[in-house]
Design an enzyme around this catalytic site. Sequence first.
Site, PDB file in Angstrom:
ATOM      1  CD  GLU A 146       3.320   6.326   8.690  1.00  0.00           C
ATOM      2  OE1 GLU A 146       4.096   5.824   7.860  1.00  0.00           O
ATOM      3  OE2 GLU A 146       3.613   7.334   9.365  1.00  0.00           O
ATOM      4  CE1 TYR A 174       3.645   2.661   8.027  1.00  0.00           C
ATOM      5  CE2 TYR A 174       2.681   1.678   6.061  1.00  0.00           C
ATOM      6  CZ  TYR A 174       3.145   2.786   6.737  1.00  0.00           C
ATOM      7  OH  TYR A 174       3.102   4.012   6.126  1.00  0.00           O
TER       8      TYR A 174
END
Length: 432
Positions: A241, A153
């Site tokens: 993101e 991530y």
Amino acid sequence: MAAPLFGQAGAVLRDLALRSARLRGEFPTVQLTPRRWLNLQEYQSKKIMADHGVTVQRFFVADSANDALEAAQRLKAKEIVLKAQILAGGRGKGIFNSGLKGGVHLTKDPKTVEQLAKQMIGYNLSTKQTPKDGVTVKKVMVAEALDISRETYFAILMDRACNGPVMVGSPQGGVDIEEVAVTSPELIFKEEIDIFEGIKDHQALQMAKNLGFQGPLQQQAADQIKKLYNLFLKIDATQVEVNPFGETPEGQVVCFDAKINFDDNAEFRQKEIFAMDDKSENEPIENEAAKYDLKYIGLDGNIACFVNGAGLAMATCDIISLNGGKPANFLDLGGGVKEAQVYQAFKLLTADPKVEAILVNIFGGIVNCAIIANGITKACQELELKVPLVVRLEGTNVHEAQRILSESGLPITSVNDLEDAAKKAVASVAKK
């Protein structure tokens, strides 16, 4: 140097932990469906990233089954992924009214792509995030399917506590980062970036190490991180993101899926990007509100909320719920308010048949309360308001505003306290 956040709250992740707590039901809240005011389809976001040198899957966009076939043939990929393009999530488990199950399909045969596209394009796809009847699919993305050997991530966001950009990463990707922040905070890494100096090579490399990239992939990941930061600045993003930020068995670092949030205040210099805004899936009332610089979010209750500022809107919705009521919506006036906007806001609210009462909650910092009061009285008179109206004003020119309301002769319940306002709005509905 990036450091694990361990047990610290961490300004960047505090909101993630709060959201997780709410999801677990640890304290009551109103659940709102997140909306970005600038809505981009997946293929649009991927194109922006590719244009800035970020590695994404090769893809084409098609609006007919024949175009989808041609795109699949041009890809010359070992495996192809076909994705219906709608703004809602949960496409993979969605159902089309054509009978086709799933808005995401893998195949090695271009002809299968054509057959699948025939059952997608022009049909409605229903997922957990769409209206009951689903959303019409107008385009599909035909992309090269890549295997993922490891998922991480990575995100860059503007953080008020740090007065600038912050990188946040975790070697545990492909899952909800909120859960990771709560259950394994030692796997969350944070790195502040000096916005004047920009991202340094050693910062990008350290983040790549923290994400678990090894050997040649470590430098490759660091290069991608720097490109993502340059993208973040150039397009005036508030958040980029990437989840998953992964690696393939062939040794390639790829941004497989990404979410980009933009600064609405930068629209004047990001005209190309804002021109991509896809409003076709919005509720008509949302598009109507946007014409008057109003932000509208529909809920399923019967008490309309008329506020200025998203934070105040959330608080207003929450306190209505805590007092036994249900918000029908919230309508955000924003900052530079004019009487005409107030009138249009009331027009929108009263057009909703679910609305049985209206609660106005305005904090006048930038907003002049007297302008709000004049707009309210004008709207009540011209629209012949037929539902109870509770008004709580505080701040700039509030005494003049209260005088305007009290001398209007209209059945307006004016209060000074938000909780009292919520109780009165809930009670007015209960009486019916």
